[in-house]
Design a protein around this motif. Sequence first.
Motif: not given
Length: 395
Positions: A11-16, A21-25, A192-199, A201-204
Amino acid sequence: MVVICVDGCEEAYLDVALAKGRMPSLARILETGWRGSARGALPSFTNVNNAAIVTGMPPAVTGISGNFFLDPDTGKEVMMNSAAFLRCDTILAAAAQAGRKVAMVTAKEKLRDLLSPGLFVEGVTGMAFSSEKAAEAQEETHGISDVEVLAGDTPPIYSGEASVYVLRAGVALVETKRADFLYLSLTDYIQHKFAPEEEGALEFYEALDEQLGRLLDLGCRLGITADHGMNAKSDVAGKPRVIYLEDALREQFGDGFKVICPITDPYVVHHGALGSYVTVHLEAPEKAPEIAEWMRGLDGVTEVLEKTEAATSLELPADRIGDLVVMSAADTVLGRSPEYHDLSQLDRPLRSHGGRFETQVPFIFSEALNTEYIEKSEGDPRNFDVFDFVCNGIK
Ligand SMILES: [Zn+2]
């Protein structure tokens, strides 16, 4: 109607991503839609929960108890990737037989075969392909032969693009009216590679979000969930926290143990076959209570269940789980012996899943729920109710 399984979406991936502001849709979806949380099946592995999602049934019914198991019929340790292991029909096949234009797109090829029974029987024209083998899709076997024309060149499986491609293919199928009932299942390489706050993950998540927006604009009803979450499994120095259980058992009790790691799959770069759930096969099953008790005392082991208890309380197929089921803490994984785990491919600190701490996953719908399903959502929704919710629960 589109159900999306965002593989490994803690869930944290979506929260972060939302907070930054990286998931406007997704933010747009949530303005009028519904976000809750659901419980996935144990073990919290990919095949187990994808099978549960497309059938609406727990593992005791699907027969899928891991990605990998010790087949009691042959005595061999094998991948549980083939349709031959699936013990019930899928919702996708039922929808196709009822005349819906069904498409299943997966990132990993292993899931395509496992989940496509019933899509290509006589009188049915389903579609099922993976981004991993997009170029190989053929009309007779996959229901489609121009995937690369629709969605672009086949992406490498160890990439975020392997997932974005799945969504892009889904968009193209809806846009061209070739499908109206879709299951889109991604891969957890990035998680598996990136924690939620890492770039990374965010760009993904930003790239996924762009495709969510396109599906929304096409008028799709969306149901979004995950097969499992994801947790960091390393110490502060970045070294994996592993209990090599087969070695530990041999040291304590002598020979007579086989530890099976059902997370094992062909994608070794993800996790080195280390997860938070293993099964133990005993040469002397009558010793199960004594051995279980000893394992409960190991630091990092959180649950040990004997076969019957595991089959009942976790709804698992008893013939496919060995004599003991063992789970570990949120920050710990269970292994067999060091020689079974190739960690040389791990280029970042281990993040993995499989146990109790990775079963809680997002449960999101693009529109508000009706009263009946709001009530259901307050019970104990499971990720494999997602087709039911999106078909019957939206206002
Ligand atoms: Zn997964």
